[in-house]
Scaffold this active site. Structure first.
Site, PDB file in Angstrom:
ATOM      1  N   ASP A  13      -4.732   7.562  -5.610  1.00  0.00           N
ATOM      2  CA  ASP A  13      -3.924   7.826  -6.955  1.00  0.00           C
ATOM      3  C   ASP A  13      -3.038   8.697  -6.869  1.00  0.00           C
ATOM      4  O   ASP A  13      -2.490   9.740  -7.508  1.00  0.00           O
ATOM      5  CB  ASP A  13      -4.831   8.223  -7.792  1.00  0.00           C
ATOM      6  CG  ASP A  13      -6.138   7.465  -8.217  1.00  0.00           C
ATOM      7  OD1 ASP A  13      -6.050   6.212  -8.168  1.00  0.00           O
ATOM      8  OD2 ASP A  13      -7.262   7.948  -8.145  1.00  0.00           O
ATOM      9  N   LYS A  16       1.699   6.128  -4.879  1.00  0.00           N
ATOM     10  CA  LYS A  16       2.136   5.438  -3.777  1.00  0.00           C
ATOM     11  C   LYS A  16       3.137   4.466  -4.343  1.00  0.00           C
ATOM     12  O   LYS A  16       3.777   4.001  -3.858  1.00  0.00           O
ATOM     13  CB  LYS A  16       0.967   4.756  -3.171  1.00  0.00           C
ATOM     14  CG  LYS A  16       0.231   5.841  -2.251  1.00  0.00           C
ATOM     15  CD  LYS A  16      -0.798   4.933  -1.479  1.00  0.00           C
ATOM     16  CE  LYS A  16      -1.914   4.544  -2.319  1.00  0.00           C
ATOM     17  NZ  LYS A  16      -2.876   5.414  -3.051  1.00  0.00           N
ATOM     18  N   GLY A  40      -5.121   0.043  -8.020  1.00  0.00           N
ATOM     19  CA  GLY A  40      -4.440  -0.386  -9.458  1.00  0.00           C
ATOM     20  C   GLY A  40      -3.403   0.541  -9.601  1.00  0.00           C
ATOM     21  O   GLY A  40      -3.330   1.658  -9.210  1.00  0.00           O
ATOM     22  N   HIS A  41      -2.157  -0.234  -9.860  1.00  0.00           N
ATOM     23  CA  HIS A  41      -0.922   0.428 -10.236  1.00  0.00           C
ATOM     24  C   HIS A  41      -0.366  -0.110 -11.531  1.00  0.00           C
ATOM     25  O   HIS A  41      -0.454  -1.234 -11.793  1.00  0.00           O
ATOM     26  CB  HIS A  41      -0.203   0.898  -9.168  1.00  0.00           C
ATOM     27  CG  HIS A  41       0.305  -0.448  -8.412  1.00  0.00           C
ATOM     28  ND1 HIS A  41      -0.214  -0.546  -7.117  1.00  0.00           N
ATOM     29  CD2 HIS A  41       0.857  -1.383  -8.709  1.00  0.00           C
ATOM     30  CE1 HIS A  41       0.401  -1.733  -6.714  1.00  0.00           C
ATOM     31  NE2 HIS A  41       0.984  -2.227  -7.618  1.00  0.00           N
ATOM     32  N   GLN A 225      -5.888   3.172  -1.889  1.00  0.00           N
ATOM     33  CA  GLN A 225      -6.755   4.318  -1.907  1.00  0.00           C
ATOM     34  C   GLN A 225      -6.135   5.486  -1.061  1.00  0.00           C
ATOM     35  O   GLN A 225      -4.680   5.370  -1.003  1.00  0.00           O
ATOM     36  CB  GLN A 225      -8.156   3.946  -1.256  1.00  0.00           C
ATOM     37  CG  GLN A 225      -8.869   3.123  -2.492  1.00  0.00           C
ATOM     38  CD  GLN A 225      -8.706   1.559  -1.888  1.00  0.00           C
ATOM     39  OE1 GLN A 225      -8.718   1.022  -0.868  1.00  0.00           O
ATOM     40  NE2 GLN A 225      -8.540   0.815  -3.257  1.00  0.00           N
TER      41      GLN A 225
END
Ligand code: IMP
Length: 427
Positions: A13, A16, A40-41, A225
């Site tokens: 988180d 990135k 997730g983004h 991650q």
């Protein structure tokens, strides 16, 4: 020619997606190499907010080809959903643009059920996984009983294999965990349909990568991650089940180290962690709450509040070393505005012993024996969100960034000062 690897330098988180989005403008290929839909983004496309978990964020740049490498684990339900959502916005997600490695492993509903069952059985020692089936699917991969995307080419045989695996997982769920089985027939039907749908996307991704690199194209590798969640080098057992470090990009996509031109680490200006496990610089007071609220620190995948704490320089040095970072992107510096003094961990201490090295390799049990040693730095009051040049930052913010650079020995080339794409100071 060049491959560029973007990796998280902390517990995930770090932001990135934003760095990848920035670099994707110059990249020909954007690839995921590890993890699955535990990542997730959030992306904004045509005014719509989308949460992508599998498709690389490069998809929003129409000139890129997006790859899902052999090291990734794929929930086909989620992949089909993301492709549909993107297509509905008019984004080209045809098989010329999105390629799924034949060697990527497939996550079944029983992997997710087993993930939940194992977590529940661990009780207070739960890892706090995202319950996306990540651990169980990588376990099957390592045990050489997994199901791979390439098997979707023969839909009938794929269906049979799904049935066998679901039955075998169901035995565990029922006999070991006392849970209801996952319905076999329904799952087979659903997955046969998904195989028909996704089959055109299956490709020899390492060949696509090799051809592109030979033609001098730029491959952008998007890590999921972060370094401290790496299966080998993270805070085991409170880690994910894949290689998050830069080396994972080579193994997970299938190319050699000679192609790597840059390895960019991404770190927040502070530290966060979701899930359980040691977090030496964690703030359980109002400063931690303030950072969580100012930084919007809630998980993209699970919505869980993230644990927040001070920046940890030994962690960043560990990340520089493990990944061979050539530069660092520092995100969310604006979140620290108004907090003073600021503290950063500069070393660790235990019974009079001091080390500058992050004691992570010995695992979580060892890490809890060490205490961080802090240094205080002055904070700043000015709103820095409009800063675009280094000179626009207040001297205290510059000193904070310089202190990090001095500790890690590599340059900080990008500083995030707000959530918008343009809210960036480049150096
Ligand atoms: P798993 O990957 O779902 O097995 O979860 C293992 C650990 O990794 C848990 O602490 C999760 O919270 C953490 N984790 C997995 N994916 C992410 C991510 O994308 N960001 C941050 N933490 C993650």
């Amino acid at each position: 020619m060049p491959a560029i690897i973007v990796v998280g330098a902390q517990w995930g988180d770090e932001g990135k997606g934003r760095v990848v989005d920035d670099l994707a403008r110059q990249a020909h290929l954007v690839a995921r190499y590890n993890g699955g839909d535990n990542a997730g983004h959030t992306v904004v496309a045509q005014g719509h907010v989308l949460r992508l978990h599998l498709v690389p964020s490069g998809i929003l740049h129409p000139h890129t080809v997006c790859l899902i490498g052999a090291g990734v684990v794929v929930n086909p339900v989620q992949l089909a959903k993301e492709l549909d959502e993107l297509a509905a916005l008019g984004i080209d997600v045809g098989p010329e643009r999105v390629k799924l490695s034949a060697a990527a492993h497939i996550i079944l509903p029983t992997h997710r059920a087993l993930d939940g069952a194992r977590e529940a059985a661990r009780g207070r020692e739960a890892i706090g996984t995202t319950r996306r089936g990540i651990g169980p699917v990588y376990a099957d991969k390592a045990a050489r009983v997994g199901l791979r995307a390439g098997q979707m080419m023969d839909v009938e045989a794929f269906g049979q294999r799904v049935a066998e695996l679901v039955r075998s997982h169901n035995r565990l769920l029922q006999e070991h965990y006392g849970l209801e089985p996952v319905p076999v027939e329904e799952t087979v039907q659903e997955h046969v349909a998904l195989a028909q749908r996704l089959r055109p996307y299956v490709a020899d991704v390492s060949e696509v990568v090799a051809e592109a690199l030979a033609a001098g194209k730029t491959l952008l590798c998007e890590g999921a991650q972060g370094t401290l969640l790496d299966l080998d080098h993270g805070t085991y057992p409170f880690v994910t089940s894949s290689s998050c470090v830069a080396g994972g990009a080579l193994a997970g996509l299938g190319f050699g180290p000679g192609h790597v031109a840059r390895v960019i680490g991404v770190s927040k200006a502070y530290t966060t962690r979701v899930g359980a496990g040691p977090f030496p610089t964690e703030l359980t007071d109002e400063v931690g709450v303030r950072i969580r609220e100012a930084g919007g620190e809630y998980g993209t995948t699970t919505g869980r509040p993230r644990r927040c704490g001070w920046l940890d320089l030994p962690i960043l040095r560990y990340a520089v070393q493990l990944n061979g970072l050539t530069e660092l992107a520092l995100t969310k510096l604006d979140v620290l505005t108004g907090i003073h003094p600021l503290r950063v961990a500069v070393a660790y201490e235990r019974e009079g012993q001091r080390t500058e090295r992050f004691p992570g390799e010995y695992g979580a049990e060892e890490l809890v024996r060490w205490r961080p040693v802090y240094e205080e730095l002055p904070g700043w009051e000015e709103d820095i969100r409009s800063a675009r040049r280094w000179e626009d930052l207040p001297p205290q913010a510059q000193a904070y960034v310089r202190r990090i650079e001095e500790a890690i020995g590599i340059p900080i080339t990008l500083i995030g000062v707000g959530p918008g794409r343009e809210e960036t100071v480049r150096r």
